[in-house]
Design a protein around this motif. Sequence first.
Motif, PDB file in Angstrom:
ATOM      1  N   GLY A   1       0.760  -1.235   0.000  1.00 14.36           N
ATOM      2  CA  GLY A   1       0.000   0.000   0.000  1.00 14.36           C
ATOM      3  C   GLY A   1       0.791   1.286   0.000  1.00 14.36           C
ATOM      4  O   GLY A   1       1.989   1.319   0.246  1.00 14.36           O
ATOM      5  N   ASP A   2       0.061   2.389  -0.231  1.00 11.92           N
ATOM      6  CA  ASP A   2       0.635   3.695  -0.539  1.00 11.92           C
ATOM      7  C   ASP A   2       1.592   3.545  -1.709  1.00 11.92           C
ATOM      8  O   ASP A   2       2.715   4.045  -1.718  1.00 11.92           O
ATOM      9  N   ASN A   3       1.096   2.853  -2.731  1.00 12.79           N
ATOM     10  CA  ASN A   3       1.864   2.628  -3.947  1.00 12.79           C
ATOM     11  C   ASN A   3       1.981   3.925  -4.744  1.00 12.79           C
ATOM     12  O   ASN A   3       2.948   4.136  -5.469  1.00 12.79           O
ATOM     13  N   SER A   4       0.978   4.766  -4.608  1.00 15.00           N
ATOM     14  CA  SER A   4       0.989   6.106  -5.184  1.00 15.00           C
ATOM     15  C   SER A   4       0.969   7.105  -4.036  1.00 15.00           C
ATOM     16  O   SER A   4       0.718   6.749  -2.886  1.00 15.00           O
ATOM     17  N   ASP A   5       1.221   8.360  -4.355  1.00  9.13           N
ATOM     18  CA  ASP A   5       1.198   9.377  -3.310  1.00  9.13           C
ATOM     19  C   ASP A   5      -0.156  10.059  -3.200  1.00  9.13           C
ATOM     20  O   ASP A   5      -0.566  10.469  -2.127  1.00  9.13           O
ATOM     21  N   ASN A   6      -0.861  10.152  -4.331  1.00  8.00           N
ATOM     22  CA  ASN A   6      -2.077  10.953  -4.338  1.00  8.00           C
ATOM     23  C   ASN A   6      -3.232  10.285  -5.068  1.00  8.00           C
ATOM     24  O   ASN A   6      -4.234  10.945  -5.358  1.00  8.00           O
ATOM     25  N   GLY A   7      -3.090   9.013  -5.380  1.00  8.34           N
ATOM     26  CA  GLY A   7      -4.175   8.289  -6.015  1.00  8.34           C
ATOM     27  C   GLY A   7      -4.538   8.778  -7.397  1.00  8.34           C
ATOM     28  O   GLY A   7      -5.666   8.582  -7.856  1.00  8.34           O
ATOM     29  N   GLN A   8      -3.582   9.400  -8.098  1.00  7.67           N
ATOM     30  CA  GLN A   8      -3.838   9.859  -9.456  1.00  7.67           C
ATOM     31  C   GLN A   8      -3.590   8.723 -10.444  1.00  7.67           C
ATOM     32  O   GLN A   8      -2.751   7.846 -10.210  1.00  7.67           O
ATOM     33  N   TYR A   9      -4.260   8.798 -11.578  1.00 11.34           N
ATOM     34  CA  TYR A   9      -4.096   7.776 -12.612  1.00 11.34           C
ATOM     35  C   TYR A   9      -2.636   7.640 -13.037  1.00 11.34           C
ATOM     36  O   TYR A   9      -2.109   6.515 -13.131  1.00 11.34           O
ATOM     37  N   ASN A  10      -1.958   8.758 -13.286  1.00  8.46           N
ATOM     38  CA  ASN A  10      -0.577   8.648 -13.774  1.00  8.46           C
ATOM     39  C   ASN A  10       0.348   8.034 -12.728  1.00  8.46           C
ATOM     40  O   ASN A  10       1.260   7.262 -13.061  1.00  8.46           O
ATOM     41  N   GLU A  11       0.134   8.327 -11.448  1.00  6.86           N
ATOM     42  CA  GLU A  11       0.974   7.734 -10.399  1.00  6.86           C
ATOM     43  C   GLU A  11       0.769   6.225 -10.311  1.00  6.86           C
ATOM     44  O   GLU A  11       1.739   5.462 -10.166  1.00  6.86           O
ATOM     45  N   ILE A  12      -0.484   5.795 -10.385  1.00  4.09           N
ATOM     46  CA  ILE A  12      -0.768   4.359 -10.337  1.00  4.09           C
ATOM     47  C   ILE A  12      -0.137   3.652 -11.530  1.00  4.09           C
ATOM     48  O   ILE A  12       0.447   2.577 -11.419  1.00  4.09           O
ATOM     49  N   ARG A  13      -0.236   4.281 -12.692  1.00  3.71           N
ATOM     50  CA  ARG A  13       0.345   3.686 -13.893  1.00  3.71           C
ATOM     51  C   ARG A  13       1.861   3.576 -13.776  1.00  3.71           C
ATOM     52  O   ARG A  13       2.463   2.553 -14.138  1.00  3.71           O
ATOM     53  N   TRP A  14       2.516   4.621 -13.264  1.00  2.55           N
ATOM     54  CA  TRP A  14       3.968   4.565 -13.095  1.00  2.55           C
ATOM     55  C   TRP A  14       4.348   3.432 -12.153  1.00  2.55           C
ATOM     56  O   TRP A  14       5.314   2.706 -12.391  1.00  2.55           O
ATOM     57  N   ASN A  15       3.572   3.273 -11.087  1.00  4.99           N
ATOM     58  CA  ASN A  15       3.869   2.196 -10.137  1.00  4.99           C
ATOM     59  C   ASN A  15       3.769   0.833 -10.797  1.00  4.99           C
ATOM     60  O   ASN A  15       4.685  -0.007 -10.684  1.00  4.99           O
ATOM     61  N   ILE A  16       2.671   0.588 -11.483  1.00  9.83           N
ATOM     62  CA  ILE A  16       2.476  -0.701 -12.136  1.00  9.83           C
ATOM     63  C   ILE A  16       3.560  -0.937 -13.180  1.00  9.83           C
ATOM     64  O   ILE A  16       4.146  -2.033 -13.275  1.00  9.83           O
ATOM     65  N   ASP A  17       3.845   0.078 -13.975  1.00  9.80           N
ATOM     66  CA  ASP A  17       4.798  -0.082 -15.071  1.00  9.80           C
ATOM     67  C   ASP A  17       6.226  -0.272 -14.575  1.00  9.80           C
ATOM     68  O   ASP A  17       7.024  -0.968 -15.217  1.00  9.80           O
ATOM     69  N   ILE A  18       6.578   0.314 -13.441  1.00  8.15           N
ATOM     70  CA  ILE A  18       7.912   0.084 -12.879  1.00  8.15           C
ATOM     71  C   ILE A  18       8.049  -1.361 -12.423  1.00  8.15           C
ATOM     72  O   ILE A  18       9.073  -2.011 -12.660  1.00  8.15           O
ATOM     73  N   LEU A  19       7.024  -1.911 -11.791  1.00  5.23           N
ATOM     74  CA  LEU A  19       7.087  -3.300 -11.342  1.00  5.23           C
ATOM     75  C   LEU A  19       6.993  -4.269 -12.516  1.00  5.23           C
ATOM     76  O   LEU A  19       7.559  -5.367 -12.468  1.00  5.23           O
TER      77      LEU A  19
END
Length: 539
Positions: free
Chosen positions: A161-179
């Motif tokens: 959890g707290d994979n993103s900082d602000n729950g924005q679409y781009n942050e979630i995408r960056w997290n998924i794409d990095i993993l």
Amino acid sequence: MQISRRDLFKTGAVVGGALAFRGILSPGIAEAAVTGSRALAATSFDTVLLRGDANESGWRPIVTGPGEPHLVRPGLGTKALAGREATRQGLLAFVQLSDVHICDHQSPMRFESQDPNISSSAYRPQEMLTAHIAESMVREINAVAAGPVTGLPLAHAVQTGDNSDNGQYNEIRWNIDILDGGEIRPDSGDLTKYEGVMNVDWDPDKSTYPNFWHPEIAAAADSKYATFPAVPGLLDAARQPFQATGLAMKWYTAMGNHDPLVQGNFPKSPSFNAIATGTKKAGHTVTADPNRKMISHKEWVDEHFTTTKEPAGHGFTAQNKAKGTAYYTFDDDQGGAVRFIVLDTTNPNGLQHGSLDKAQFAWLQAQLKKATTDKKLVVLASHHTISTMRKKDAPSQGIKDRVFGQTVRKELIKHQNVILWVNGHTHTNHIWPHPATKNGKPTGRGFWEVNTASHIDWPQQSRIVEIVDNGDGTLSIFATMLDHGAPLEFSGDLTDPMQLAALGRELAANDWQEQSHDRRGDVNARNVELIVKAPSFLA
């Protein structure tokens, strides 16, 4: 030919018996290069990273210290029996990542200018480098590849959890794409320039935003960042695309409060979304970006099905997609002895701490019964700790339908096959025993709660967990801290994501907000061997 300890582990020759070698092969710091660069594939059993003493300018370097052995903790009432090294069998090795906080640091939804004292959740000098730090951790996990005690390959990663900082679409995408791996561009708005509070042009006399680091110029002597270096070009370099490696194993995920809530505290709303995707930030006009949209709880779950790595959904199921829930189970595929129960502990109506709804608690009770029938050891994973799932910290709206930490704890203790709960949220390493008792005395059963530090704040660590059957009626849970693999010192190379991750770690270690915190935790919260009585079906 002389074979190294790590190469020996990679051969698999010591699975189930690695500890027998620990008296011969002493840990040390030989794998840290004399140039100050950290070697890959070294855990804190080999070498620890520390904040060094401040130099003449006040800057604290990252230094190495001797590795830490595993401290035996029999806190549930079961003793560690002599001779267990010779009879133990490795059951599972996995890695936990937590509080990665991938951050769109240019977003209008950042609250930097609205917090006059600047809290760490509103602004950190290293927040522009969160994607690079995550990439460095992925590379280190892949390089280590196996548990340092059992030699078992890391079966999977769990992100709590707290994979993103602000729950924005781009942050979630960056997290998924990095993993997952692939090209990452951690930028938003106008892709030709930086638009944010660290731009000195926004504050030429440093009177409006004195609490922000301006890396393009030397800090004033009276600034809170007076010890920080000038790094011209950093604001552009941090936004450049790079090729993410991707985890070399399956990965699963859990939801934290920063994922469904604005800045981890406030319910998302159309008005917040308008700010996020709009053109106003800290009194300045910025470039709008629709990819900054705030996504709902259900959309956050759904996004994990757009992936290039296994499993599809990263734990979330078709039922989660249909109902918008974010809790599930999965069995390890390293032998199938362990069942993971992943919880959604976020409060939907706001505030940073956690709880369960009644439907999820009833589901949990059913899953615990099924795991007993199926003769599975149970490991829980969530964002919040038991102590941060408190009624007094929950929003009043809907509070009658929420279940809090102590109620969940009491339920878990009823089940002798529940051995471990891994979580995050505190950004600090902690470990708590939760013993089952009879007549006020520990019975040896119960479970351990293992709370792991974050990627965003110093010490920027993950944790390797290994579960072994000692063959004597007890289990051992080995926990080993893992630092990301960037060099200890930033070389000035702005083109290398690992060098940027190195700078991110140095910035975190020197963040003035964090100097009074020791988020490494006590020695008994880092490298440990946790003893628990084995359930009767393993006898």
